[in-house]
Design an enzyme around this catalytic site. Structure first.
Site, PDB file in Angstrom:
ATOM      1  N   TYR A  99       9.553  -9.301  50.001  1.00 31.60           N
ATOM      2  CA  TYR A  99       9.042  -8.395  51.049  1.00 31.60           C
ATOM      3  C   TYR A  99      10.163  -8.017  52.003  1.00 31.60           C
ATOM      4  O   TYR A  99      10.233  -8.512  53.122  1.00 31.60           O
ATOM      5  CB  TYR A  99       7.907  -9.124  51.803  1.00 31.60           C
ATOM      6  CG  TYR A  99       7.103  -8.287  52.773  1.00 31.60           C
ATOM      7  CD1 TYR A  99       6.534  -7.082  52.374  1.00 31.60           C
ATOM      8  CD2 TYR A  99       6.888  -8.702  54.077  1.00 31.60           C
ATOM      9  CE1 TYR A  99       5.782  -6.319  53.259  1.00 31.60           C
ATOM     10  CE2 TYR A  99       6.129  -7.959  54.978  1.00 31.60           C
ATOM     11  CZ  TYR A  99       5.586  -6.766  54.554  1.00 31.60           C
ATOM     12  OH  TYR A  99       4.823  -6.015  55.429  1.00 31.60           O
ATOM     13  N   ARG A 104      10.551  -0.684  55.566  1.00 23.63           N
ATOM     14  CA  ARG A 104       9.322  -1.359  55.164  1.00 23.63           C
ATOM     15  C   ARG A 104       8.137  -0.942  56.025  1.00 23.63           C
ATOM     16  O   ARG A 104       8.306  -0.572  57.179  1.00 23.63           O
ATOM     17  CB  ARG A 104       9.538  -2.886  55.293  1.00 23.63           C
ATOM     18  CG  ARG A 104       8.457  -3.718  54.641  1.00 23.63           C
ATOM     19  CD  ARG A 104       8.793  -5.197  54.707  1.00 23.63           C
ATOM     20  NE  ARG A 104       8.704  -5.715  56.070  1.00 23.63           N
ATOM     21  CZ  ARG A 104       9.272  -6.855  56.468  1.00 23.63           C
ATOM     22  NH1 ARG A 104       9.971  -7.586  55.629  1.00 23.63           N
ATOM     23  NH2 ARG A 104       9.152  -7.259  57.706  1.00 23.63           N
ATOM     24  N   ASP A 105       6.933  -1.070  55.450  1.00 21.60           N
ATOM     25  CA  ASP A 105       5.688  -0.786  56.169  1.00 21.60           C
ATOM     26  C   ASP A 105       5.710   0.652  56.694  1.00 21.60           C
ATOM     27  O   ASP A 105       5.425   0.904  57.858  1.00 21.60           O
ATOM     28  CB  ASP A 105       5.505  -1.795  57.318  1.00 21.60           C
ATOM     29  CG  ASP A 105       4.047  -1.971  57.726  1.00 21.60           C
ATOM     30  OD1 ASP A 105       3.174  -1.628  56.923  1.00 21.60           O
ATOM     31  OD2 ASP A 105       3.793  -2.455  58.840  1.00 21.60           O
ATOM     32  N   SER A 111       4.859  -4.422  60.699  1.00 19.10           N
ATOM     33  CA  SER A 111       5.677  -5.233  59.813  1.00 19.10           C
ATOM     34  C   SER A 111       6.980  -4.549  59.425  1.00 19.10           C
ATOM     35  O   SER A 111       7.539  -4.805  58.367  1.00 19.10           O
ATOM     36  CB  SER A 111       4.881  -5.603  58.558  1.00 19.10           C
ATOM     37  OG  SER A 111       3.767  -6.387  58.915  1.00 19.10           O
ATOM     38  N   ASP A 151       1.981  -3.604  50.056  1.00 25.56           N
ATOM     39  CA  ASP A 151       1.776  -2.250  50.623  1.00 25.56           C
ATOM     40  C   ASP A 151       2.824  -1.217  50.195  1.00 25.56           C
ATOM     41  O   ASP A 151       2.625  -0.021  50.418  1.00 25.56           O
ATOM     42  CB  ASP A 151       1.736  -2.250  52.169  1.00 25.56           C
ATOM     43  CG  ASP A 151       0.544  -3.017  52.720  1.00 25.56           C
ATOM     44  OD1 ASP A 151      -0.287  -3.501  51.919  1.00 25.56           O
ATOM     45  OD2 ASP A 151       0.460  -3.147  53.946  1.00 25.56           O
ATOM     46  N   ASP A 328      -1.064 -10.907  62.011  1.00 27.75           N
ATOM     47  CA  ASP A 328      -0.758  -9.655  61.308  1.00 27.75           C
ATOM     48  C   ASP A 328       0.073  -8.704  62.159  1.00 27.75           C
ATOM     49  O   ASP A 328       0.671  -7.758  61.634  1.00 27.75           O
ATOM     50  CB  ASP A 328      -2.055  -8.923  60.936  1.00 27.75           C
ATOM     51  CG  ASP A 328      -2.875  -9.707  59.942  1.00 27.75           C
ATOM     52  OD1 ASP A 328      -2.310 -10.190  58.957  1.00 27.75           O
ATOM     53  OD2 ASP A 328      -4.100  -9.842  60.164  1.00 27.75           O
TER      54      ASP A 328
END
Ligand SMILES: *[C@@H]1O[C@H](CO)[C@@H](O)[C@H](O)[C@H]1NC(C)=O
Ligand SMILES: *[C@@H]1O[C@H](CO)[C@@H](O)[C@H](O)[C@H]1NC(C)=O
Ligand SMILES: *[C@@H]1O[C@H](CO)[C@@H](O)[C@H](O)[C@H]1NC(C)=O
Ligand SMILES: *[C@@H]1O[C@H](CO)[C@@H](O)[C@H](O)[C@H]1NC(C)=O
Length: 374
Positions: A99, A104-105, A111, A151, A328
């Site tokens: 990850y 990212r995200d 995140s 994701d 989260d």
């Protein structure tokens, strides 16, 4: 006649030298506990004054979760975990999440990662994957199950209208293909993240999702393979059960319906169609005002325990990917990684930064566990 026919068949089966991702990695194996999560839970239990709740919470120490390599610095910890699992002997499985994509995200904020495409993130990501390869090759006797990029590809299926996702599309695809191509060791099983029923499970998203996974696997080269897909990572959907009103009118309203609907489309594209399903926080259904709500959802409870007894041949195991109790995302609207989902009325607040311990949330997860902890 029967026997000789069978013998002839067996003799004709080619002997594969290389079989990354072959068979159910959880069969006949012990899942190694992630030491850092055991420590987090142990520290949390000490602070629970209610004796019944504390003793239930202590049982969570014995439940395997995935180790998230959300920064490259954590790859050395993967080496430590592998080394400890190797020393434990027997057939051990360790579970980790890859990850660290650049940008990212891309459709949310909470995140966002350490690498950016603009700043050489693609090369840094390749180095991150190479360092993971080094670790798994040091311990060929330990089985390693990886969930690949929660994701990431799912955002490319549905969220290309977000500029950051459109800009990241080719990079994400190339880098996930790179990860697959490099991680073809016999002791490695890859499950690419496939969002969840309330996301890619919508009928209009199934074929685009299958096409996306097939194209990324093709990008990894002729013989590269994966074991399949991971669903419901960090989410709250039931594996099977009554329809959550927030999912209506999605006919694939739980993870099993989603898996059953997606598998035939994957098979048509020669994409391996085995699944693992995260159920760590899926104990309570019907708690979200909208299916797209994902941040520290109020009222959630620990879900079914990890098991290979899944009741569905497409599903290798129920797993806990997201470590319950880790936040989260922050609810602080001034923080750089603030995402508005984390301040909605169905999100527990005040919440700390993504990945950090959220004690009160952990306690309610234990309290609401279904089945209960005992
Ligand atoms: C436990 O309580 C101590 C003392 O209040 C605090 O310093 C520590 O951060 C708490 N740990 C957790 C996991 O809540
Ligand atoms: C990403 O796609 C999902 C599913 O279609 C949607 O619910 C969500 O709003 C999208 N996110 C953004 C930031 O557009
Ligand atoms: C695939 O494997 C076969 C048999 O080992 C080998 O001959 C072939 O070169 C491989 N193809 C690719 C694209 O790696
Ligand atoms: C919220 O984030 C801002 C910016 O980082 C920080 O200054 C502030 O102290 C935070 N507030 C709380 C309550 O943590």
């Amino acid at each position: 006649m029967k026997f000789s026919a069978l013998a002839a068949l067996v003799a004709c089966v080619p002997t594969f030298v290389k079989a990354a991702g072959s068979g159910n990695p959880f069969d006949g194996a012990t899942v190694f506990l992630t030491p850092s999560y055991v420590e987090e839970v142990t520290a949390a239990v000490v602070n629970i004054s209610d004796a019944t709740l504390a003793s239930q919470a202590a049982l969570v120490e014995q439940i395997p979760v995935f180790f998230w390599m959300d920064v490259a610095a954590k790859v050395s910890d993967l080496g430590d975990i592998l080394s400890q699992a190797d020393a434990a002997g027997g057939t051990q499985v360790i579970q980790a999440v890859i990850y660290d994509l650049p940008d990212r995200d891309c459709a949310a904020e909470a995140s966002a990662g350490e690498f950016t495409i603009a700043d050489g993130g693609a090369e840094k990501y390749q180095a991150y994957i190479d360092s993971i390869v080094e670790q798994v090759e040091r311990f060929p006797n330990v089985r390693v199950v990886f969930v690949v990029e929660p994701d990431g590809l799912a955002n490319l299926v549905t969220n290309l209208s977000v500029p950051k996702c459109a800009n990241a599309e080719s990079t994400y695809k190339e880098l996930v293909s790179y990860a697959i191509a490099q991680l073809q060791q016999n002791n490695v099983w890859l499950y690419l993240d496939a969002g969840h029923s309330g996301w890619l499970g919508w009928p209009a998203n199934l074929q685009p999702a299958a096409d996306m996974f097939a194209s990324v696997l093709q990008g990894a080269g002729g013989n590269a393979t994966v074991r399949g897909l991971a669903t419901d990572v960090s989410n709250y959907n039931l594996l099977r059960g009554a329809e959550d009103p927030a999912q209506a009118p999605n006919p694939n309203y739980d993870e099993e319906l989603y898996v059953n609907a997606l598998a035939p489309l994957l098979q048509q594209s020669n994409f391996p169609s085995q699944f693992i399903v995260d159920q760590g926080r899926s104990g309570v259904s019907g708690i979200r005002t909208a299916e797209g709500d994902w941040c520290n959802v109020l009222g959630a409870g620990l879900g079914p325990r990890p098991s290979t007894d899944t009741g569905n041949d497409l599903i290798d195991a129920i797993v806990w990917v997201k470590p319950p109790g880790e936040s989260d995302g922050t609810s602080n609207s001034s923080a750089a990684r603030f995402d508005s989902h984390c301040a909605q009325s169905d999100a527990a607040q005040p919440a700390p930064e993504a990945g950090t311990w959220f004690q009160s949330y952990f306690e309610t997860l234990v309290q609401n566990a279904s089945p209960p902890l005992s």
